[in-house]
Write a protein that holds these residues in place. Structure first.
Motif: not given
Length: 338
Positions: A178-184
């Motif tokens: 989720a963190a990578m998908a959100s661009g974080q």
């Protein structure tokens, strides 16, 4: 089962004196009525533990007079404390965790090798990052004091870097997708099934594997671990757990489609995904288990991988002294497997 003893007694009453017949009947009843030993084993959701998931679903522990309950942890770093406190009888850890625990003074020992990661643990990044050297100055999400932490440390070492060259972001393996998908995050370290979740984003073109356990076969090894006191107190029961693992592995070989469904249900993924993820691990058959405890240069031996692990952990300040490899395992129970 409760009817077995009376039936035996009634059929043989006319052959034996009543007192003797009663004694035999009671003995038989006691044997049949003996309750299975309850055991709690800590685990995480990891494809390499598939044989144990199959064993639990099919109650393959029953033939060894065991009732095993798998206790699922979201954070593998919490399992050693659970073992040490007696909250669980034993657990499934990675070998680097065992080295760290023994170095800290805990008497935890590997009793059986389970698998080694062969691509199932990986460092994934967006398209702008092509090699480990590109990690310099970047945010990287991973779980501290875990297999992900260890894999990252090893990868950075191959490029002449350390954690000081990156910006660490602490999170569980399950939180990385989720963190990578959100661009974080541009980079994350995780393992299956979270790994496939990341690689599947953007039609499979958004993220890619930059470094994985394939780059060091045997270095990330999953093991069955018990406290030394439990090993001495329950050797027969632990052997039963190990035998059930082998039974589960045999079932996976004989009936892969059915086994994939069982494993998928436990992991919360499809049978097709299980089939794909299994290519990222190598479950160790009984014939090869003794090799893990034998001195060799290959990293599939604890002597070779343990030396590398110890040096990395010491360099990171996680341990002060590298423990003797012999203090990290007890090979006696593997020798008794059939």
């Amino acid at each position: 089962m409760k009817t077995s003893a009376p039936t035996l007694s009634s059929r043989r009453n006319h052959f034996f004196k009543p007192a003797l017949g009663l004694a035999l009947s009671l003995a038989a009843f006691s044997s049949f009525a003996q309750a299975p030993t309850q055991m709690k084993i800590a685990t995480v959701v990891w494809i390499g533990y598939g044989p144990f998931y199959v064993a639990e679903a099919l109650d393959l522990y029953k033939k060894y007079n065991l009732k095993v309950s798998l206790q699922v942890f979201n954070d593998p770093a919490l399992i050693p404390a659970a073992i040490a406190s007696g909250a669980v009888d034993g657990g499934m850890l990675t070998y680097d965790q065992v080295v760290g625990q023994v170095a800290a003074g805990r008497n935890m020992k590997v009793v059986m090798p389970i698998d080694y990661s062969n691509g199932g643990d990986a460092i994934v990044a967006d398209s702008s990052i092509t090699k480990v050297a590109d990690f310099k100055g970047k945010k990287i999400g991973y779980n501290p004091l875990s297999p992900s932490d260890f894999l990252l440390s090893y990868a950075l070492k191959t490029a002449g870097m350390t954690e000081k060259d990156i910006t660490p972001v602490s999170m569980t393996p399950e939180a990385v997708p989720a963190a990578m998908a959100s661009g974080q995050l541009p980079i994350g370290v995780t393992y299956e099934p979270s790994l496939s979740q990341i690689l599947g984003q953007g039609g499979g073109k958004k993220f890619k594997v930059v470094f994985s356990s394939k780059n060091a076969p045997g270095l990330i090894a999953d093991v069955l671990v018990f406290d030394d006191k439990v090993i001495k107190a329950k050797p027969a029961q632990i052997t039963g757990v190990m035998q059930a693992y082998l039974d589960g592995l045999a079932y996976m070989k004989a009936k892969p489609a059915e086994a994939n469904k069982i494993i998928g249900k436990f992991m919360g993924v499809s049978a097709a995904e299980v089939k794909e993820q299994l290519t990222g691990v190598y479950n160790i058959p009984m014939a090869e288990m003794p090799k893990a405890f034998t001195k060799a240069k290959e990293t599939t031996s604890y002597y070779a991988s343990g030396e590398i692990i110890g040096e990395l952990l010491k360099a990171k300040g996680q341990i002060t002294t590298i423990p003797p490899i012999e203090a990290t395992f007890d090979a006696s129970l593997v020798k008794g497997l059939k």
